[in-house]
Design a protein around this motif. Structure first.
Motif, PDB file in Angstrom:
ATOM      1  N   LEU A 165       0.835  -1.211   0.000  1.00 55.63           N
ATOM      2  CA  LEU A 165       0.000   0.000   0.000  1.00 55.63           C
ATOM      3  C   LEU A 165       0.864   1.253   0.000  1.00 55.63           C
ATOM      4  N   LYS A 166       1.984   1.202   0.723  1.00 56.08           N
ATOM      5  CA  LYS A 166       2.810   2.401   0.849  1.00 56.08           C
ATOM      6  C   LYS A 166       4.281   2.028   0.714  1.00 56.08           C
ATOM      7  N   TRP A 167       4.916   2.544  -0.348  1.00 55.15           N
ATOM      8  CA  TRP A 167       6.348   2.312  -0.530  1.00 55.15           C
ATOM      9  C   TRP A 167       7.114   3.397   0.222  1.00 55.15           C
ATOM     10  N   GLY A 168       8.247   3.019   0.788  1.00 55.07           N
ATOM     11  CA  GLY A 168       9.099   4.010   1.426  1.00 55.07           C
ATOM     12  C   GLY A 168       9.804   4.803   0.344  1.00 55.07           C
ATOM     13  N   SER A 169      10.528   5.865   0.750  1.00 55.84           N
ATOM     14  CA  SER A 169      11.317   6.566  -0.256  1.00 55.84           C
ATOM     15  C   SER A 169      12.736   6.704   0.264  1.00 55.84           C
ATOM     16  N   THR A 170      13.722   6.583  -0.638  1.00 55.56           N
ATOM     17  CA  THR A 170      15.110   6.708  -0.226  1.00 55.56           C
ATOM     18  C   THR A 170      15.433   8.190  -0.107  1.00 55.56           C
ATOM     19  N   SER A 171      16.654   8.498   0.349  1.00 57.43           N
ATOM     20  CA  SER A 171      17.022   9.906   0.512  1.00 57.43           C
ATOM     21  C   SER A 171      17.028  10.608  -0.837  1.00 57.43           C
ATOM     22  N   CYS A 172      17.102   9.829  -1.915  1.00 52.65           N
ATOM     23  CA  CYS A 172      17.102  10.421  -3.253  1.00 52.65           C
ATOM     24  C   CYS A 172      15.697  10.584  -3.791  1.00 52.65           C
ATOM     25  N   GLY A 173      14.707  10.182  -2.990  1.00 53.16           N
ATOM     26  CA  GLY A 173      13.344  10.294  -3.474  1.00 53.16           C
ATOM     27  C   GLY A 173      12.943   9.154  -4.393  1.00 53.16           C
ATOM     28  N   GLN A 174      13.814   8.110  -4.500  1.00 54.17           N
ATOM     29  CA  GLN A 174      13.399   6.955  -5.308  1.00 54.17           C
ATOM     30  C   GLN A 174      12.591   6.009  -4.426  1.00 54.17           C
ATOM     31  N   ARG A 175      11.991   4.992  -5.066  1.00 57.45           N
ATOM     32  CA  ARG A 175      11.161   4.075  -4.296  1.00 57.45           C
ATOM     33  C   ARG A 175      12.045   3.169  -3.430  1.00 57.45           C
ATOM     34  N   GLY A 176      11.696   3.050  -2.163  1.00 62.75           N
ATOM     35  CA  GLY A 176      12.478   2.191  -1.266  1.00 62.75           C
ATOM     36  C   GLY A 176      11.777   0.868  -1.032  1.00 62.75           C
ATOM     37  N   ALA A 177      11.943   0.320   0.172  1.00 65.69           N
ATOM     38  CA  ALA A 177      11.280  -0.934   0.509  1.00 65.69           C
ATOM     39  C   ALA A 177       9.834  -0.646   0.898  1.00 65.69           C
ATOM     40  N   CYS A 178       9.008  -1.688   0.905  1.00 65.45           N
ATOM     41  CA  CYS A 178       7.603  -1.485   1.236  1.00 65.45           C
ATOM     42  C   CYS A 178       7.437  -1.250   2.737  1.00 65.45           C
ATOM     43  N   ARG A 179       6.603  -0.264   3.111  1.00 72.25           N
ATOM     44  CA  ARG A 179       6.406   0.036   4.536  1.00 72.25           C
ATOM     45  C   ARG A 179       5.094  -0.525   5.077  1.00 72.25           C
ATOM     46  N   LEU A 180       4.106  -0.628   4.203  1.00 67.50           N
ATOM     47  CA  LEU A 180       2.797  -1.065   4.691  1.00 67.50           C
ATOM     48  C   LEU A 180       2.139  -1.936   3.623  1.00 67.50           C
ATOM     49  N   TYR A 181       1.725  -3.128   4.026  1.00 72.50           N
ATOM     50  CA  TYR A 181       1.036  -4.019   3.089  1.00 72.50           C
ATOM     51  C   TYR A 181      -0.449  -4.047   3.422  1.00 72.50           C
ATOM     52  N   ASP A 182      -1.233  -4.400   2.435  1.00 69.83           N
ATOM     53  CA  ASP A 182      -2.640  -4.644   2.665  1.00 69.83           C
ATOM     54  C   ASP A 182      -2.731  -6.051   3.263  1.00 69.83           C
ATOM     55  N   SER A 183      -2.978  -6.132   4.577  1.00 64.32           N
ATOM     56  CA  SER A 183      -2.888  -7.437   5.271  1.00 64.32           C
ATOM     57  C   SER A 183      -3.745  -8.518   4.634  1.00 64.32           C
ATOM     58  N   ASN A 184      -4.978  -8.154   4.245  1.00 64.24           N
ATOM     59  CA  ASN A 184      -5.855  -9.195   3.700  1.00 64.24           C
ATOM     60  C   ASN A 184      -5.346  -9.699   2.361  1.00 64.24           C
ATOM     61  N   ALA A 185      -4.952  -8.763   1.496  1.00 62.41           N
ATOM     62  CA  ALA A 185      -4.456  -9.170   0.180  1.00 62.41           C
ATOM     63  C   ALA A 185      -3.184  -9.997   0.348  1.00 62.41           C
ATOM     64  N   TYR A 186      -2.315  -9.556   1.247  1.00 59.66           N
ATOM     65  CA  TYR A 186      -1.054 -10.280   1.494  1.00 59.66           C
ATOM     66  C   TYR A 186      -1.372 -11.707   1.936  1.00 59.66           C
ATOM     67  N   ARG A 187      -2.315 -11.839   2.852  1.00 61.19           N
ATOM     68  CA  ARG A 187      -2.648 -13.177   3.361  1.00 61.19           C
ATOM     69  C   ARG A 187      -3.143 -14.080   2.239  1.00 61.19           C
ATOM     70  N   TYR A 188      -4.056 -13.547   1.401  1.00 63.46           N
ATOM     71  CA  TYR A 188      -4.600 -14.392   0.327  1.00 63.46           C
ATOM     72  C   TYR A 188      -3.550 -14.740  -0.712  1.00 63.46           C
ATOM     73  N   VAL A 189      -2.664 -13.810  -1.002  1.00 63.82           N
ATOM     74  CA  VAL A 189      -1.637 -14.082  -2.006  1.00 63.82           C
ATOM     75  C   VAL A 189      -0.640 -15.108  -1.485  1.00 63.82           C
ATOM     76  N   TYR A 190      -0.163 -14.873  -0.265  1.00 67.31           N
ATOM     77  CA  TYR A 190       0.906 -15.710   0.282  1.00 67.31           C
ATOM     78  C   TYR A 190       0.417 -17.116   0.597  1.00 67.31           C
ATOM     79  N   LEU A 191      -0.700 -17.224   1.321  1.00 68.74           N
ATOM     80  CA  LEU A 191      -1.211 -18.549   1.660  1.00 68.74           C
ATOM     81  C   LEU A 191      -1.863 -19.196   0.444  1.00 68.74           C
ATOM     82  N   GLY A 192      -2.522 -18.369  -0.376  1.00 68.20           N
ATOM     83  CA  GLY A 192      -3.238 -18.902  -1.542  1.00 68.20           C
ATOM     84  C   GLY A 192      -2.286 -19.510  -2.547  1.00 68.20           C
TER      85      GLY A 192
END
Length: 611
Positions: free
Chosen positions: A562-589
């Motif tokens: 849902l929310k990507w972090g940003s590096t000091s350069c303003g590029q996309r960093g690692a993910c900070r927040l996942y949609d828990s329900n979607a994550y659960r269905y994708v990972y377990l599914g």
């Protein structure tokens, strides 16, 4: 020799687990996506495949203990190389909204709402100039190479170690020794996860940075633990494992009863040595081709291969992202998830493997019995693991991302971070520096919560007069907020206990059938093709499951961000927040979808074996 080999087994599984337990930390430290981290994780298998043919063939002709020693030194080198980037990269700068605040340790109140006015332009220029100098973006390649080196170094331990044991031990003792090795090797992952848990508790730049000025806790999705420490320790243990092998003789005195009629089990887990062993390569190649054709046209072996391939894909992807799942779904810290995996998942599995072997021996199972037993246990584990779908937690309540500023749920894609209540502030939309309002809502940053004053310093900063908390009509209490995300509900910690119980039961059932399943492979091919069958099996599992599974699991998990972090350069960093329900269905599914069809193939296998 057995003692030295056991220790080398321990250190190879130990360093492998350190890698698995540091995955999320590496992802955050280098601002990578999950699929890139999956690729780094798979590089171990690539290194392994590069040299396995040569090692198994030439190693057997050379001084075997010395070859193993070289392997352990290479593993140590790989681990140390993996830890190197930490020392070259400078300190970890996590993203935060208040850079100016931490530099002077004043407890005077800072106004988060107007912090960026006027400094906005200068801040951008500064971060751009610092951006070209930032070498860290490609530092992860060192981790990739280090992991690959570790894969290369690990190669000789199993084939050469076991063949050496087999050549110089009494025939009836060999299975006992091998069981002993595997039992000791199971301790490695336990220590590895516990070590990983300990390292994840310590801040990444521990000893170099004033810990009082750090505003994040281990529960935060920006927290990076001392991931490099685990690699240093595993490097040292691999180095120590190499030393005894330098002093072992090329061959030992054979026991008296080892007559010429002893049939040596060729455990060498690879195909290639068979090719090299004849000087007359051409007639041999045609012979090799016939054997290969025989093995692959064996319908039982082929169905077993397909069945295992699906199971392995599901299992490897599942295991790689398990700590991450526990963090995202249940709000556990990396440290606690590693600790729990080491304590709850691995002991039941090792007990299961051991008991499976005992049951098989006690009831003298035929191949049909073993198939029935392995199939039933694995299927039972599958059914139990489907219960995971029902013990997930709700999404984090983040204003403007998963709920509106009034606290009502909003659909996945309609996130509006800005709202009337924070329109008076000039806020950066890409910064993730969450604060927890007294009303139980998490806000993306203190500025977006509309706070105007702050008190305290470091982790204990408290923000007051937050207009967005006031705007929440149902709320009548304080209008203040503290640093960090709000914790998950009580209900969630209860579900986490259920999750752990399900995990223990399904892991135990699955591993009970493990030994019989492995023995079936030996029994469904002709005795002279055994070693080719095992080699081919290992090769295919590595190429088609070990390398790709973490990558495509990671790529699908990235889709639920849902929310990507940003590096000091303003590029996309690692993910900070996942949609828990979607994550659960994708990972377990995904894991369930891969495993499901393997049982249909299993039924087919059973029919073939009955015939």
């Amino acid at each position: 020799f057995l003692a030295a080999l056991s220790f080398s087994y321990l250190s190879k599984t130990f360093s492998g687990t350190i890698m698995k337990s540091s995955i999320t930390q590496i992802e955050r430290r280098f601002d990578l996506t999950s699929s890139t981290v999956g690729f780094i994780d798979g590089s171990f298998e690539m290194g392994n495949l590069l040299v396995i043919a040569f090692v198994s063939y030439f190693g057997a002709k050379l001084h075997r203990p010395k070859v193993i020693a070289v392997g352990c030194f290479t593993m140590a080198l790989g681990s140390l190389l993996t830890a190197m980037p930490h020392f070259f990269m400078g300190y970890y700068k996590y993203e935060t909204a208040s850079h100016t605040a931490s530099s002077d340790n004043l407890t005077s109140s800072i106004n988060p709402c107007f912090l960026h006015q006027g400094v906005n332009e200068t801040l951008l220029e500064v971060s751009r100039s610092g951006c070209e100098k930032e070498p860290s973006s490609y530092m992860w390649i060192y981790i990739l190479l280090g992991n690959m080196l570790r894969g290369i170094g690990e190669t000789p331990i199993t084939p050469l170690g076991i063949s050496y044991l087999d050549d110089f031990a009494k025939e009836e003792d060999v299975p006992v020794y091998v069981a002993c090795l595997h039992t000791i090797a199971m301790l490695g992952p336990m220590f590895g996860f516990l070590m990983g848990s300990l390292c994840a508790k310590l801040y990444v730049d521990i000893g170099f940075v004033d810990l009082g000025s750090i505003t994040i806790t281990p529960q935060d999705s920006r927290w990076v633990g001392a991931w490099w420490l685990g690699f240093l320790i595993s490097g040292i243990s691999s180095f120590l494992a190499a030393i005894p092998f330098c002093f072992l003789p090329k061959s030992l005195k054979k026991p008296d009863e080892a007559n010429n009629d002893k049939t040596s089990y060729n455990y060498s887990p690879v195909i290639m040595p068979c090719i090299f062993q004849s000087q007359l390569i051409y007639p041999f190649l045609s012979d090799f081709y016939t054997s290969l054709k025989n093995v692959l046209s064996n319908r039982m072996y082929f169905t077993l291969l397909c069945c295992s391939l699906l199971q392995f894909n599901s299992f490897i992807g599942f295991f790689t992202y398990k700590p991450k799942y526990m963090e995202q779904q249940y709000g556990q810290s990396t440290s606690k998830s590693n600790f729990l995996i080491g304590l709850t998942s691995l002991p039941p599995v090792s007990i299961g493997i051991f008991l499976g072997g005992l049951i098989m021996k006690k009831y003298k199972m035929s191949i049909i019995g073993a198939t029935k037993f392995a199939f039933t246990m694995s299927f039972l584990a599958y059914v139990v693991s489907l219960l995971h779908f029902f013990v997930g937690c709700e999404n984090h309540v983040v204003a403007g991302m998963t709920v509106s500023y009034e606290g009502k749920p909003i659909p996945y894609h309609e996130n509006a971070i800005f709202s009337e209540c924070n329109s008076g502030c000039k806020c950066a939309s890409n910064v993730w520096d969450p604060v927890c309002g007294d009303n139980g809502l998490t806000y993306v940053s203190a500025c977006l919560a509309g706070c105007t004053t702050s008190v305290g310093h470091g982790k204990n900063t408290v923000f007051h007069n937050c207009s967005c908390i006031e705007a929440n009509s149902s709320w009548t209490g304080n209008n203040s907020a503290t640093l960090g995300q709000c914790p998950k509900s009580e209900d969630c910690s209860m579900k986490f206990i259920y999750y752990t119980v399900i995990q223990v039961i399904s892991g135990f059932c699955y591993s009970l059938g493990g030994t019989p399943a492995y023995m079936i492979m030996f029994r469904c091919v002709q005795p002279e093709l055994k070693s080719l069958a095992v080699g081919l099996y290992t090769l295919i599992m590595r190429v088609l499951a070990g390398i790709p599974a973490p990558v495509y699991f990671g790529a699908l998990i990235d889709k639920t961000c849902l929310k990507w972090g940003s590096t000091s350069c303003g590029q996309r960093g690692a993910c900070r927040l996942y949609d828990s329900n979607a994550y659960r269905y994708v990972y377990l599914g995904l894991s369930a979808v891969l495993r499901g069809p393997s049982y249909l193939i299993g039924i087919l296998f059973y029919i073939l074996i009955k015939k």
